[in-house]
Design an enzyme around this catalytic site. Structure first.
Site, PDB file in Angstrom:
ATOM      1  N   SER A 159      61.792 128.840  32.692  1.00 51.23           N
ATOM      2  CA  SER A 159      61.834 129.505  31.394  1.00 51.23           C
ATOM      3  C   SER A 159      62.949 130.561  31.343  1.00 51.23           C
ATOM      4  O   SER A 159      64.130 130.214  31.345  1.00 51.23           O
ATOM      5  CB  SER A 159      60.463 130.104  31.099  1.00 51.23           C
ATOM      6  OG  SER A 159      60.339 130.463  29.751  1.00 51.23           O
ATOM      7  N   ASP A 216      77.233 128.667  32.811  1.00 52.40           N
ATOM      8  CA  ASP A 216      78.086 128.234  31.701  1.00 52.40           C
ATOM      9  C   ASP A 216      79.294 129.141  31.511  1.00 52.40           C
ATOM     10  O   ASP A 216      80.372 128.680  31.122  1.00 52.40           O
ATOM     11  CB  ASP A 216      77.271 128.188  30.404  1.00 52.40           C
ATOM     12  CG  ASP A 216      76.278 127.032  30.382  1.00 52.40           C
ATOM     13  OD1 ASP A 216      76.446 126.097  31.184  1.00 52.40           O
ATOM     14  OD2 ASP A 216      75.333 127.079  29.570  1.00 52.40           O
ATOM     15  N   LYS A 243      61.320 124.176  32.103  1.00 55.15           N
ATOM     16  CA  LYS A 243      60.483 124.617  30.977  1.00 55.15           C
ATOM     17  C   LYS A 243      61.397 125.174  29.894  1.00 55.15           C
ATOM     18  O   LYS A 243      61.808 126.319  29.921  1.00 55.15           O
ATOM     19  CB  LYS A 243      59.475 125.668  31.444  1.00 55.15           C
ATOM     20  CG  LYS A 243      58.676 126.352  30.330  1.00 55.15           C
ATOM     21  CD  LYS A 243      57.773 125.392  29.577  1.00 55.15           C
ATOM     22  CE  LYS A 243      56.762 126.139  28.701  1.00 55.15           C
ATOM     23  NZ  LYS A 243      57.383 126.909  27.606  1.00 55.15           N
TER      24      LYS A 243
END
Length: 706
Positions: free
Chosen positions: A478, A489, A503
């Site tokens: 999560s 990224d 998740k």
């Protein structure tokens, strides 16, 4: 979790809650074997609640499903799998009879008609009552004469086994199951007379509880079969379980700090609450099964076959009191039970807070200092913030302070350790990312209607611009995945370790006439446009792991929403990490080729996988003893091989008091107060080595920067 979402008849609940309903210690009238189960009847309130649930699901769930014959068929399959996934209770004739409902449950749901659902549930309870009655009769009349010297085997994997045609077939299966239970207890050192008494109590208690079932049990079982055809995180909570869930979410926790669920007749550990008593004790792991509970020095209470809330009721208790648990390791089907002790306590915010340390790594003739910040969860003191307290705690506030302290201690690089961090506050994941990047998008949230909300870091300050890595494992979930994905990224640092949990969905609670509905309404996407759902974050450099992805993680859950992509939130710029990955992996592989700890994990993984893959067990006592001794011998040999390579004293046995408690893959960090006595964390040290490799490849003089 093979069926970590598959047979979830009750929601996972932290074993620290105050529960209503039947007390686990209450006296339940004893039911005579052979007593027919009294059918349950649906209530008018349940009809109203059903229509509310279906309205919410069809209009508000992320997956826009239609209420039709296809959904009806899915619901029937899910319900049968939940009730009898091992094909051990129903007869083939029952399944054939239930086919009349296959294309009509959708119509019943639209009307709020629970009669088909209750018909199936009542038949199941009757079959359970018959099986338990059979076991009690066997124990009374035949079990004392069972022979454990033959060639019989018990099949463990029965998901694809055809439904039994006759009760005689089921009798044969359950007789073998009884022999296996008796054999397990024999191998644990119990006498035959005590075994017969214990098992008689076990099955009699189960029979009593079956006959104490209430309409809400049937209703909740069926409605969760309905909700899980949408996704595994959409759940119906009865009024009682709604109260439990709300207490859990408020973190008003007192007990052992573990989250449990029902799987077949066992109570299984799903995860440990960071900073909780079980996590700090280090003797309970995800996938372990709790089969007995005792208060302090009192007798152990066998809880196989008990309802989840009743097991929770036994485990919870006053602060500072001791609970003993009898557990089976989740890794091996034939594992010997062991008893552990945990002192109950509250899970305090400060014990879940970020902590720092400095590890020293030799770099040629130099000793490099790597700062490590361990973040167990993403937390914030909402009350303190609302009251404008100047010193309220949050992940970002604490990490900011710790980074500054580490910079004052002249670190060369930084590791953010998110292993086993199950998530928490989304706001904190965004704010924490902002400490390491300039302003920009951090995560995207796509709603059920396709609208995308880009959540950004708007603070131009970069607290730390130096070299860094993020360390993750399969239990990083999560909010952890949002942070790790953003760092990856942006090319801001390396992500190292194991593929994360996956998740990537957002749930909300909606009130109902009776209870609540937790419904999935949105999905997380990374800056790159990749979802974190199902796939999780794939590290730049993977470490070996003992976590079984077929049992743990979103991809192990039935009906989990798929991975997909949307438009990136920012243009992809040159990533300084990507061009160096090939060489970094080469250096890593060279270094760990003779690393005793990494060799140990790989070899232990192979052994555990071999044990997990067994689909049958022998019912011959001597064969089982020999098998258990051989497994212990192989495990001891692996541990001593590691110890010898590291110059440590070898162990005489697995019970040697000098043995370090090695948690799964060495990824669960030790929590002892005396850090000097701990064995170095091999995964952490290697992460530091990779970071140093990256620093040398990037710039010979590269170091930590404010």
């Amino acid at each position: 979790m093979m069926h970590t979402g598959k047979r979830l008849l009750l929601s996972a609940i932290a074993v620290v809650l105050t529960l209503a309903g039947i007390s686990a210690n209450a006296t339940i009238p004893e039911i005579k074997p052979g007593t027919p189960f009294t059918p349950l009847e649906p209530t008018r309130e349940e009809a109203i609640t059903t229509q509310q649930i279906m309205s919410n699901l069809l209009r508000g769930h992320y997956e826009r499903k239609r209420l039709n014959n296809d959904l009806s068929s899915e619901v029937l399959n899910t319900l049968l799998d939940d009730l009898d996934g091992t094909h051990s209770y129903f007869l083939a004739s029952d399944i054939e009879e239930f086919e009349q409902f296959r294309n009509h449950l959708d119509e019943a749901l639209s009307r709020g008609d629970m009669k088909p659902a209750f018909y199936i549930y009542n038949r199941f309870q009757q079959r359970v009552s018959e099986r338990l009655s059979f076991m009690l009769n066997e124990l009374e009349k035949k079990a004392k004469d069972y022979d454990f010297n033959g060639k019989e085997v018990l099949e463990l994997d029965r998901e694809e086994t055809p439904w039994a045609s006759t009760k005689a077939e089921l009798n044969q299966l359950w007789r073998k199951r009884l022999k296996n239970s008796m054999l397990n207890l024999r191998l644990a050192g119990k006498e035959d007379e005590d075994i017969l008494e214990l098992l008689t109590k076990r099955y009699q208690n189960q029979l009593n509880r079956v006959h104490q079932s209430r309409p809400v049990d049937a209703y909740q079982t069926f409605m969760n079969a309905v909700t899980r055809t949408f996704d595994p995180h959409t759940q119906y909570f009865s009024p009682r379980n709604s109260e439990n869930f709300n207490i859990n979410m408020s973190l008003s926790l007192q007990g052992i700090g573990a989250v449990l669920q029902t799987e077949d007749e066992h109570t299984k550990v799903v995860r440990l609450v960071p900073g909780g008593p079980a996590s700090k004790a280090g003797n309970l792991e995800p996938e372990d099964k709790i089969i007995g509970v005792a208060q302090g020095d009192e007798d152990m209470v066998d809880v196989i076959g008990w309802r989840l809330d009743e097991v929770v009721d036994l485990i919870r208790g006053p602060k500072s009191s001791t609970v003993r648990l009898e557990i089976l390791s989740g890794a091996v089907a034939t594992a010997e039970p062991k008893t552990i002790s945990i002192v109950r306590d509250e899970v305090k915010l400060e014990e879940q807070s970020a902590q720092k340390e400095v590890i020293e790594i030799q770099d040629g003739k130099e000793t490099r200092r790597i700062g490590v910040i361990d973040i167990p969860t993403f937390y914030i003191d909402f009350e303190g913030r609302m009251n404008n307290l100047p010193d309220y705690r949050s992940t970002t506030r604490d990490v900011r302070r710790l980074v500054n302290e580490l910079l004052d201690e002249k670190i060369d690089g930084l590791i953010i350790d998110l292993r086993s961090n199950g998530g928490g506050s989304l706001e904190e994941a965004i704010n924490l990312t902002g400490l390491f990047i300039p302003t920009g998008p951090v995560v995207q949230v796509r709603g059920a209607r396709g609208d995308v909300d880009v959540l950004r870091d708007r603070d131009p300050e970069v607290l730390y611009a130096g070299p860094m890595t993020v360390l993750v494992n399969r239990l990083s979930a999560s909010a952890s995945e949002i942070f790790a994905g953003a760092i990856q990224d942006y090319g801001r640092g390396l992500v190292i370790g194991g593929q994360t949990f996956g998740k990537g969905t957002v749930q909300s609670l909606r009130p109902l006439t009776e209870g609540q509905l937790k419904i999935t309404q949105a999905k997380f996407y990374r800056v790159s446009g990749d979802s974190t759902q199902n796939q999780g974050v794939i590290p730049d450099i993977m470490f070996p792991s003992l976590f079984d992805k077929d049992k743990i993680g979103e991809s192990a859950l039935e009906k989990a929403l798929p991975w997909d992509t949307i438009k990136p939130a920012r243009e992809t710029k040159s990533n300084p990490v990507r061009s160096k990955l090939s060489r970094l992996k080469e250096l890593h592989e060279e270094r760990i080729s003779d690393n005793p700890d990494f060799i140990f994990v790989r070899e232990q993984k192979a052994l555990v996988s071999e044990m997990r893959d067994k689909t049958q067990v022998s019912l011959n006592e001597e064969e089982r003893k020999a098998e258990r001794e051989e497994n212990d011998r192989r495990r001891l040999a692996l541990e001593n091989k590691r110890r010898k390579a590291k110059g440590m004293p070898e162990l005489a046995s697995l019970d040697d008091p000098e043995e370090d408690e090695k948690s799964e893959e060495g990824e669960e960090k030790a929590k002892s107060d005396d850090k000097d006595d701990e064995e170095p964390d091999a995964m952490l040290i290697e992460t530091g080595n990779i970071l140093l490799d990256y620093m040398r490849m990037s710039s010979p003089g590269m170091t930590a920067l404010r």
